[in-house]
Motif scaffolding. Sequence first.
Motif, PDB file in Angstrom:
ATOM      1  N   LEU A 190     -58.819   9.974   9.310  1.00  0.00           N
ATOM      2  CA  LEU A 190     -59.317   8.593   9.329  1.00  0.00           C
ATOM      3  C   LEU A 190     -60.225   8.286   8.144  1.00  0.00           C
ATOM      4  O   LEU A 190     -60.810   7.204   8.073  1.00  0.00           O
ATOM      5  N   ASP A 191     -60.331   9.194   7.209  1.00  0.00           N
ATOM      6  CA  ASP A 191     -61.239   9.005   6.080  1.00  0.00           C
ATOM      7  C   ASP A 191     -60.763   7.858   5.197  1.00  0.00           C
ATOM      8  O   ASP A 191     -59.593   7.453   5.221  1.00  0.00           O
ATOM      9  N   GLY A 192     -61.687   7.329   4.412  1.00  0.00           N
ATOM     10  CA  GLY A 192     -61.367   6.249   3.493  1.00  0.00           C
ATOM     11  C   GLY A 192     -62.494   6.068   2.501  1.00  0.00           C
ATOM     12  O   GLY A 192     -63.504   6.777   2.536  1.00  0.00           O
ATOM     13  N   LEU A 193     -62.326   5.109   1.617  1.00  0.00           N
ATOM     14  CA  LEU A 193     -63.398   4.694   0.719  1.00  0.00           C
ATOM     15  C   LEU A 193     -63.994   3.431   1.325  1.00  0.00           C
ATOM     16  O   LEU A 193     -63.315   2.410   1.440  1.00  0.00           O
ATOM     17  N   PHE A 194     -65.271   3.495   1.725  1.00  0.00           N
ATOM     18  CA  PHE A 194     -65.910   2.412   2.463  1.00  0.00           C
ATOM     19  C   PHE A 194     -66.963   1.745   1.584  1.00  0.00           C
ATOM     20  O   PHE A 194     -67.876   2.407   1.083  1.00  0.00           O
ATOM     21  N   LEU A 195     -66.847   0.434   1.422  1.00  0.00           N
ATOM     22  CA  LEU A 195     -67.753  -0.338   0.578  1.00  0.00           C
ATOM     23  C   LEU A 195     -68.470  -1.371   1.436  1.00  0.00           C
ATOM     24  O   LEU A 195     -67.832  -2.205   2.087  1.00  0.00           O
ATOM     25  N   CYS A 196     -69.803  -1.319   1.438  1.00  0.00           N
ATOM     26  CA  CYS A 196     -70.608  -2.217   2.261  1.00  0.00           C
ATOM     27  C   CYS A 196     -71.133  -3.389   1.436  1.00  0.00           C
ATOM     28  O   CYS A 196     -71.081  -3.387   0.209  1.00  0.00           O
ATOM     29  N   LEU A 197     -71.668  -4.375   2.139  1.00  0.00           N
ATOM     30  CA  LEU A 197     -72.201  -5.578   1.504  1.00  0.00           C
ATOM     31  C   LEU A 197     -73.558  -5.278   0.872  1.00  0.00           C
ATOM     32  O   LEU A 197     -74.410  -4.642   1.487  1.00  0.00           O
ATOM     33  N   TRP A 198     -73.747  -5.732  -0.363  1.00  0.00           N
ATOM     34  CA  TRP A 198     -75.002  -5.523  -1.083  1.00  0.00           C
ATOM     35  C   TRP A 198     -75.597  -6.895  -1.389  1.00  0.00           C
ATOM     36  O   TRP A 198     -75.056  -7.647  -2.182  1.00  0.00           O
ATOM     37  N   ILE A 199     -76.712  -7.226  -0.725  1.00  0.00           N
ATOM     38  CA  ILE A 199     -77.309  -8.552  -0.880  1.00  0.00           C
ATOM     39  C   ILE A 199     -78.599  -8.487  -1.681  1.00  0.00           C
ATOM     40  O   ILE A 199     -78.882  -9.339  -2.510  1.00  0.00           O
ATOM     41  N   GLY A 200     -79.400  -7.462  -1.447  1.00  0.00           N
ATOM     42  CA  GLY A 200     -80.704  -7.371  -2.084  1.00  0.00           C
ATOM     43  C   GLY A 200     -81.801  -7.842  -1.142  1.00  0.00           C
ATOM     44  O   GLY A 200     -81.546  -8.442  -0.104  1.00  0.00           O
TER      45      GLY A 200
END
Length: 214
Positions: A190-200
Amino acid sequence: AFYLWYGNPDVDGRWLHWNHKVLPHWDPAVDAKHPKFEYRPPEEHHAPFTPERGTYSCRDNATLRAQFEDLARAGVDSAMCSWWGRASWKGKRDDANSGANTDELIPAVLEAAAPTGVGVSFHIEPYGGRSPETFLEDLRYIHETYGAHPAVYRERGLPVFWMYDVSAQHSHEDVQRWRQALDSVRGTSLDGLFLCLWIGGRHGGLDDLAFVER
């Protein structure tokens, strides 16, 4: 993002998202400055520009094929598809709660993308009831249902997932649960490349860098 929530009466029997209502702003002072109404397509549709193909439906396969051909000609290598939960999920499915079911369209999207060489990644939206635990169920579903398709976009051999509203602002109370969920799939099927939201900025004692590193 490649949004799959648009529909029209000819294909879907009703308008979907082209008649998006004006949503409230989170700042009451800003919200008070804007009137609330619903757009009235096709003349007044919810978009700053009118698409060349008009107020199309995402269920129209010819439109999907043409859109991916456009992306390929423009040199785009992947489309980040907005995904609002599994087809069977009971809950809010888009920000306007229009009733659009994006998961039902993924098979057609993958088939439209495959001949063009444009990959498809999954933008996991904040559907109603989403949690780190339901995300793990989503991950298993996506891998098992779509993971073998050649049009799924991969980096370093891993499918790519974009995590909307997983950030210090939106998820600081759940940071440990998100960390545990993501750590639990490392090195598994189930692995993957996970990218989260970056707001600051800082929220709940965390900024986005600390949220990612924690």
